[in-house]
Design an enzyme around this catalytic site. Structure first.
Site, mmCIF file in Angstrom:
data_model
loop_
_atom_site.group_PDB
_atom_site.id
_atom_site.type_symbol
_atom_site.label_atom_id
_atom_site.label_comp_id
_atom_site.label_asym_id
_atom_site.label_seq_id
_atom_site.Cartn_x
_atom_site.Cartn_y
_atom_site.Cartn_z
ATOM 1 N N GLU A 1 98.316 17.573 -22.733
ATOM 2 C CA GLU A 1 96.745 16.769 -23.073
ATOM 3 C C GLU A 1 96.006 18.183 -22.604
ATOM 4 O O GLU A 1 96.230 18.930 -21.928
ATOM 5 C CB GLU A 1 96.465 15.507 -22.155
ATOM 6 C CG GLU A 1 97.184 14.560 -22.284
ATOM 7 C CD GLU A 1 97.041 13.299 -21.299
ATOM 8 O OE1 GLU A 1 97.393 11.691 -21.629
ATOM 9 O OE2 GLU A 1 96.564 13.496 -20.062
ATOM 10 N N CYS B 1 89.709 22.222 -21.794
ATOM 11 C CA CYS B 1 90.164 22.156 -20.938
ATOM 12 C C CYS B 1 91.739 22.592 -20.981
ATOM 13 O O CYS B 1 92.503 21.489 -22.363
ATOM 14 C CB CYS B 1 90.066 21.152 -19.778
ATOM 15 S SG CYS B 1 90.828 20.564 -18.100
ATOM 16 N N CYS C 1 103.098 19.280 -13.170
ATOM 17 C CA CYS C 1 103.024 20.583 -12.467
ATOM 18 C C CYS C 1 103.904 20.687 -11.600
ATOM 19 O O CYS C 1 104.324 18.766 -11.674
ATOM 20 C CB CYS C 1 101.705 19.967 -12.912
ATOM 21 S SG CYS C 1 100.989 21.201 -11.690
ATOM 22 N N CYS D 1 100.684 18.031 -5.714
ATOM 23 C CA CYS D 1 99.082 17.450 -5.081
ATOM 24 C C CYS D 1 99.004 15.384 -5.559
ATOM 25 O O CYS D 1 99.450 15.200 -6.297
ATOM 26 C CB CYS D 1 97.916 17.988 -5.661
ATOM 27 S SG CYS D 1 98.283 19.954 -5.330
ATOM 28 N N CYS E 1 96.490 14.185 -7.460
ATOM 29 C CA CYS E 1 96.349 14.277 -9.004
ATOM 30 C C CYS E 1 97.716 13.939 -9.518
ATOM 31 O O CYS E 1 98.706 13.446 -9.503
ATOM 32 C CB CYS E 1 96.507 15.619 -8.906
ATOM 33 S SG CYS E 1 96.737 16.691 -10.610
ATOM 34 N N GLU F 1 100.254 24.729 -13.253
ATOM 35 C CA GLU F 1 99.381 25.676 -12.932
ATOM 36 C C GLU F 1 99.794 27.067 -13.302
ATOM 37 O O GLU F 1 100.888 27.472 -13.498
ATOM 38 C CB GLU F 1 99.752 25.413 -11.217
ATOM 39 C CG GLU F 1 101.143 27.084 -10.845
ATOM 40 C CD GLU F 1 99.022 27.476 -10.022
ATOM 41 O OE1 GLU F 1 97.737 28.113 -9.936
ATOM 42 O OE2 GLU F 1 97.909 26.043 -9.766
ATOM 43 N N SER G 1 91.430 26.284 -6.450
ATOM 44 C CA SER G 1 90.984 24.422 -6.134
ATOM 45 C C SER G 1 91.721 24.461 -4.447
ATOM 46 O O SER G 1 92.702 24.416 -4.269
ATOM 47 C CB SER G 1 92.565 23.770 -6.777
ATOM 48 O OG SER G 1 92.350 24.006 -8.157
ATOM 49 N N LEU G 2 90.975 23.931 -3.826
ATOM 50 C CA LEU G 2 91.024 24.356 -1.968
ATOM 51 C C LEU G 2 90.961 22.798 -1.481
ATOM 52 O O LEU G 2 91.905 22.526 -1.221
ATOM 53 C CB LEU G 2 89.370 24.312 -1.651
ATOM 54 C CG LEU G 2 89.363 25.414 -0.333
ATOM 55 C CD1 LEU G 2 91.363 26.957 0.014
ATOM 56 C CD2 LEU G 2 88.379 25.633 0.576
ATOM 57 N N HIS G 3 89.684 22.295 -1.189
ATOM 58 C CA HIS G 3 89.962 20.711 -1.495
ATOM 59 C C HIS G 3 90.273 20.121 0.106
ATOM 60 O O HIS G 3 89.963 19.051 0.240
ATOM 61 C CB HIS G 3 91.123 19.752 -2.230
ATOM 62 C CG HIS G 3 91.621 20.337 -3.979
ATOM 63 N ND1 HIS G 3 90.399 19.746 -4.692
ATOM 64 C CD2 HIS G 3 92.497 20.764 -4.422
ATOM 65 C CE1 HIS G 3 90.589 20.437 -5.669
ATOM 66 N NE2 HIS G 3 91.561 20.811 -5.918
ATOM 67 N N ASN H 1 88.472 11.872 -9.243
ATOM 68 C CA ASN H 1 88.426 10.541 -10.423
ATOM 69 C C ASN H 1 89.687 10.169 -9.948
ATOM 70 O O ASN H 1 90.694 10.265 -9.328
ATOM 71 C CB ASN H 1 88.347 11.752 -11.565
ATOM 72 C CG ASN H 1 87.686 12.800 -12.083
ATOM 73 O OD1 ASN H 1 86.510 11.778 -12.177
ATOM 74 N ND2 ASN H 1 87.692 13.302 -12.157
ATOM 75 N N CYS I 1 89.574 15.841 -14.656
ATOM 76 C CA CYS I 1 89.808 16.574 -13.503
ATOM 77 C C CYS I 1 90.940 15.738 -12.794
ATOM 78 O O CYS I 1 90.738 14.799 -11.965
ATOM 79 C CB CYS I 1 88.523 16.885 -12.767
ATOM 80 S SG CYS I 1 87.758 18.359 -13.353
#
Length: 402
Positions: free
Chosen positions: A133, A146, A153, A157, A160, A216, A272-274, A351, A394
């Protein structure tokens, strides 16, 4: 009784055998997948090749070398795949050159719109039936796409949707580039709301490309770098985009960050730390078990020191998980310790994804988190979320054809 010879057996049917739908085992919690499963390679495409390689390919097809530049002009500048519009090529060879060097890589299976038509999400079927996508978004003064770099992936995570799907395969350079070229064609055709009629006369209006779709990108390094070079090569060798309009997102593959810094292509790095502490980040971003928070931040700072490009820190705010004030303070302290002017933080309201146990932080908590970061002198801007109602925001891309 007939005396004629028995008829020869009929030739076996040559009906094409349908390709099986690609399957990927769901990831084991915390498990990382760096090596993509082996699958049949996509067809060779002009965008996979450097200008010199295109010339060689055209010569091998029995044509004069300069035809490669003509074909590149049609693809990257005129944005056409129609042989009938390539009138500078001999009519007898147009179809063959297009078939050999401009094969179909992406077949649209779903297009959904949001934000009054200013956001479009595409689901593409690839040659092997894998689905990826990409999301096209118009903002005041710019258009951003994007894009995906992998089908699925392998970084796993848990918040996600893409990470929870597992890794199907890497995309080729041309499959990555074609997402941007397709967007340029859509803009020229006026498919994205909000533009003026005159916009369709410009050769290219995609201003920003973010590697924040499925996958990634640094785990598919060679193809992703090849795509960046095609995107930034001057027209007609490429799309002629500014490297400063390209953002490479990563969960923190430290060797890949250092390798990217040495490429000499000043794209923006988004980490992307989070979470600012290893205990929580090990759970939210399993790559942290390989390279810790401090190792990832050190690599990001080295990227800034090498390229002069300010780094973005992406931080999905998850209610009661990573949105505490003390975590904002810890993040601010770690970033400030490495200097001033090198970083910008983008908090992102989480999200929603199907079946997830997590949700976005409360607005007041979000604002408090931002204020605590700013108190440490860290520039902080909450990310404008687009396409949430079409699962295009995201963390929501999950190769859905529904």
């Amino acid at each position: 009784m007939s005396t004629s010879e028995p008829s020869a057996p009929s030739a076996p049917s040559r009906r094409p055998v349908p390709l099986p739908e690609p399957t990927t085992a769901p990831p084991v919690p915390g498990q990382l997948t760096f090596r993509a499963p082996r699958r049949a390679k996509p067809p060779r495409h002009l965008a996979d090749l450097s200008p010199a390689e295109r010339t060689d390919a055209v010569v091998r097809l029995g044509q004069q070398g300069f035809r490669a530049r003509q074909l590149s002009t049609h693809y990257f500048d005129r944005l056409t795949l129609d042989p009938e519009r390539m009138t500078d090529l001999p009519k007898a060879v147009r179809g063959g050159l297009v078939a050999d060097l401009l094969p179909t890589l992406l077949t649209p299976v779903v297009r959904r719109t949001a934000d009054d038509g200013q956001t479009m999400k595409y689901a593409w079927r690839l040659h092997d039936r894998a689905i990826v996508e990409s999301v096209l978004m118009r903002y005041p003064g710019r258009v951003t796409i994007c894009i995906s770099s992998q089908a699925g992936c392998g970084m796993n995570c848990p918040f996600c949707a893409t990470g929870q799907a597992g890794l199907t395969r890497n995309l080729s350079t041309a499959e990555i580039v074609e997402q941007v070229v397709w967007a340029a064609r859509a803009l020229r055709a006026g498919e994205l709301a909000g533009g003026e009629a005159a916009d369709r006369e410009a050769p290219l209006r995609v201003s920003n490309v973010v590697f924040m779709g499925m996958g990634e990108a640094l785990a598919n390094y060679q193809q992703a770098i090849g795509a960046i070079r095609r995107l930034t090569d001057p027209v007609p060798d490429g799309l002629g985009l500014s490297a400063r309009g390209i953002t490479m997102s990563t969960v923190g593959l430290v060797p890949g960050i250092d390798k990217l810094a040495a490429e000499g292509v000043p794209v923006t790095l988004a980490l992307s730390l989070h979470a600012p502490d290893d205990e929580l980040r090990n759970e939210l971003v399993p790559i942290n078990t390989r390279w810790s928070v401090d190792e990832a931040l050190d690599a990001a700072h080295r990227y800034y020191a090498t390229t002069g490009r300010r780094v973005s820190i992406e931080y999905a705010l998850i209610r009661d998980i990573n949105d505490q004030g003390w975590r904002a303070d810890l993040l601010g302290e770690k970033l400030r310790r490495r200097g001033r002017g090198w970083v910008h933080v983008n908090p992102i309201p989480l999200n929603p994804t199907p079946g997830s146990k997590w949700t976005a932080s409360r607005p007041g908590v979000e604002q408090h988190f931002v204020e605590r970061l700013r108190a440490h002198g860290i520039p902080t801007t909450v990310r404008d979320t687009r396409g949430q109602d079409i699962d295009g925001a995201c963390g929501q891309l999950a190769a859905s054809t529904a």
